[in-house]
Design a protein around this motif. Structure first.
Motif, mmCIF file in Angstrom:
data_model
loop_
_atom_site.group_PDB
_atom_site.id
_atom_site.type_symbol
_atom_site.label_atom_id
_atom_site.label_comp_id
_atom_site.label_asym_id
_atom_site.label_seq_id
_atom_site.Cartn_x
_atom_site.Cartn_y
_atom_site.Cartn_z
ATOM 1 N N TYR A 97 0.861 -1.217 0.134
ATOM 2 C CA TYR A 97 0.095 -0.161 -0.020
ATOM 3 C C TYR A 97 0.923 1.155 0.080
ATOM 4 O O TYR A 97 2.171 1.210 0.412
ATOM 5 C CB TYR A 97 -0.996 0.062 1.144
ATOM 6 N N HIS A 145 -8.423 0.665 -6.153
ATOM 7 C CA HIS A 145 -8.494 0.575 -7.701
ATOM 8 C C HIS A 145 -9.306 -0.565 -8.255
ATOM 9 O O HIS A 145 -10.136 -1.260 -7.708
ATOM 10 C CB HIS A 145 -7.027 -0.018 -8.198
ATOM 11 N N SER A 200 -2.486 0.202 -6.907
ATOM 12 C CA SER A 200 -2.705 1.532 -6.150
ATOM 13 C C SER A 200 -2.037 2.450 -6.931
ATOM 14 O O SER A 200 -2.150 3.981 -6.742
ATOM 15 C CB SER A 200 -1.748 1.599 -4.766
ATOM 16 N N SER A 247 -3.647 3.962 -0.283
ATOM 17 C CA SER A 247 -3.895 3.492 -1.443
ATOM 18 C C SER A 247 -3.384 1.972 -1.471
ATOM 19 O O SER A 247 -2.338 1.809 -1.137
ATOM 20 C CB SER A 247 -3.222 4.358 -2.659
ATOM 21 N N ASP A 257 -3.125 -2.151 -2.779
ATOM 22 C CA ASP A 257 -3.242 -3.165 -3.815
ATOM 23 C C ASP A 257 -3.999 -4.377 -3.332
ATOM 24 O O ASP A 257 -3.728 -5.088 -2.115
ATOM 25 C CB ASP A 257 -1.770 -3.602 -4.164
#
Length: 566
Positions: A283, A297, A303, A321, A323
């Motif tokens: 992240y 996403h 991300s 953000s 993944d």
């Protein structure tokens, strides 16, 4: 929980959060001399500082002498007994490398330690003074030549002092993500095929291979190399007591100015990993105050697809953000090896998202979602309504391939086709056809209305993780996943406010169908984003970032009354 994991001690007695000063506590190294390249920033500064603290005579090999003086003065202020010198060294220039090595070898100092740390990352295409691609020249060729020119001094020191020498190449996990064909020896200077991240990975791979070869021999002399002069020759010696240990090291995500050229990280956002159920989840995090945002996403993305939003939103928010497992640089466990039933489902990802908020964010959060990430966000909010403070959906997936949206007579054929993809070589063949630069560019050009935004960098952002081991199995598993919840199933169950933004030129998720979601009570508004396709956050960040900020501002409580998630 995240920091508990980072601080967990390994067999060495240290953890991932241990500092260099802690690791070297109790070491007295006054008889040693070290060269540290790139010692004016990041890892180089800390390496030089701690070595000097332990009594090592440190020689900083630096390109900017003014910056070097500032670093030297700072070290001496904290440690007046530090033995520290600096010498000019531009690793992108072989002339500079040769001059540095000649001056050092002529001064009569011993050399016990060589830390090849300096480097650049993801630079625009440029040739060095020697007409070699800049990252390859700086990160690999410069250090390769420097090591060669200093090796005799290191061996002589090891023999005279009866102490092993140390060569350390600072590499990167990115060495696993060079160009698909590996090192492009015949295309090093090919501008047409240049990709800044792959070129960086290529140079880091060379760092690892260089050290692997050094490590095979106690003494290592190199007579020449293409581009350096002469032919590639190797002569090995087995002098007793002249052992030199060589290692490469990946330092992990460190907040340094290495990322200054990197569009994925602008210096204010950094990569981290989180251990979730034994899997490594990547992240990004930026910002130190304000409400927490988690950016989620869509299918096949990661991300990095929020790279145009993170730094802007971080000015007044704590931005994460992530993944999703199976995507980006998070682990990609093979679904066939996990057990019965599907693993890559919205329930799995929703659980990951909620536990991320509990373990890492440690707070309630707003979910900002694109495409299938919107279904993940809705599912998470339904499962744990106290965690999510609000959801902004950007072109949420309508899930038109869901089995219930297919005519009854077509369903058996769809199931058969899915089995064909998942269980035979046809699926792998299909994935290989999709996982190319040309295919990714074509797909992105379909879903972006403004195709000028489909840059080489964007193609690489999407493609690179898809070339990692396990990506094919994840891809095939998901495209064969035609069950699970639909947005219209979840919206009536959501307790938090929902705002929908929709690019009106989305060819995959027609806005006319998306408007139907505005009829649900949880949806406070439906905002049309003009002349934008399926990924508004990347295609039109100037529209999306203010939309996020205004939505969060309406629903965020004051910081003094924000409740933490237990």
């Amino acid at each position: 929980m995240l920091w508990t994991w980072f601080r967990r001690k390994r067999a060495s007695g240290f953890s991932a959060s241990s500092t260099a000063q802690e690791v070297t506590q109790g070491i007295h190294a006054t008889a040693l001399t070290a060269i540290v390249t790139g010692a004016t920033s990041g890892i180089g500064i800390e390496t030089a500082r701690v070595l000097a603290l332990r009594g090592v005579h440190v020689v900083m090999g630096i390109r900017n002498m003014e910056s070097g003086r500032e670093v030297k003065e700072a070290i001496l202020r904290d440690n007046s007994n530090a033995k520290i010198d600096m010498m000019e060294l531009d690793l992108s220039s072989m002339e500079s490398v040769r001059k540095f090595a000649f001056q050092f070898n002529s001064c009569g100092l011993p050399l016990n330690i060589l830390v090849n740390n300096a480097g650049i990352m993801a630079t625009p295409f440029k040739l060095s003074k020697d007409n070699i691609e800049l990252q390859f020249a700086t990160n690999h060729i410069g250090h390769f030549l420097l090591t060669n020119l200093l090796l005799e001094t290191m061996k002589r020191t090891a023999i005279e002092q009866r102490k092993e020498g140390r060569i350390v190449n600072v590499s990167s996990r990115r060495h696993q993500l060079s160009y698909p064909e590996g090192i492009q020896f015949d295309k090093i200077n090919d501008k047409s095929g240049y990709n800044s991240l792959s070129a960086y990975g290529q140079s880091k791979l060379c760092n690892v291979l260089h050290v692997n070869e050094l490590a095979r021999h106690k003494g290592y002399l190199i007579g020449g190399m293409p581009g350096i002069g002469g032919t590639y020759q190797e002569m090995f010696e087995e002098d007793e007591g002249s052992a030199i240990t060589a290692n490469s090291v990946s330092p992990g995500p460190i907040a340094t100015n290495l990322y200054r050229y990197h569009g994925l990280i602008d210096g204010s956002s950094f990569f981290w990993t989180w251990n979730w159920k034994g899997y490594s989840i990547r992240y990004q995090y930026s910002g130190n105050h304000g409400p927490a945002l988690v950016l989620i996403h869509g299918f096949g993305a990661n991300s990095d697809h929020w790279r145009k939003n993170i730094s802007v939103l971080a000015e007044s928010h704590r931005v994460y953000s992530i993944d999703l497992i199976g995507y980006g640089y998070s682990d990609k466990p093979n679904p066939r090896e996990i057990g019965d039933g599907s693993f890559y489902t919205f329930e799995t990802w929703a659980t990951q998202l909620n536990e991320f908020c509990l373990d890492v964010v440690k707070d309630e959060a707003f979910f900002i979602c694109n495409s299938i990430g919107g279904v993940v966000g809705l599912q998470a909010a339904v499962i744990a309504p106290k965690i999510c403070r609000g959801i902004l959906l950007l072109n949420i997936s309508l899930r038109m391939l869901h089995i219930t949206k297919q005519p009854w007579f077509a369903r058996p054929f769809i199931k058969s086709f899915q089995r064909l993809l998942r269980d035979t070589a046809a699926g792998k063949f299909f994935f290989k056809a999709v996982a190319t630069k040309e295919s990714v560019r074509n797909i992105l050009s379909q879903c972006y209305h403004d195709t000028s935004k489909v840059t080489d960098e964007l193609v690489q952002v999407i493609l690179s993780p898809g070339l990692e081991p396990g990506a094919a199995e994840v891809f095939l598993e998901f495209i064969c996943y035609s069950g699970g919840p639909l947005p219209e199933d979840l919206l009536p169950l959501v307790k938090c406010p929902v705002l929908i933004g929709w690019g009106d030129k989305d060819p995959w998720e027609p806005i006319e169908m998306g408007r139907n979601y505005s009829n649900f009570d949880s949806v406070e508004d439906f905002i049309v984003l003009p002349n934008v396709g399926h990924c508004p956050q990347d295609e039109a960040p100037h529209l999306v970032n203010p939309l996020v900020e205004s939505f969060v501002a309406r629903h965020a409580k004051s910081s003094s009354t924000t409740s933490k998630v237990n």
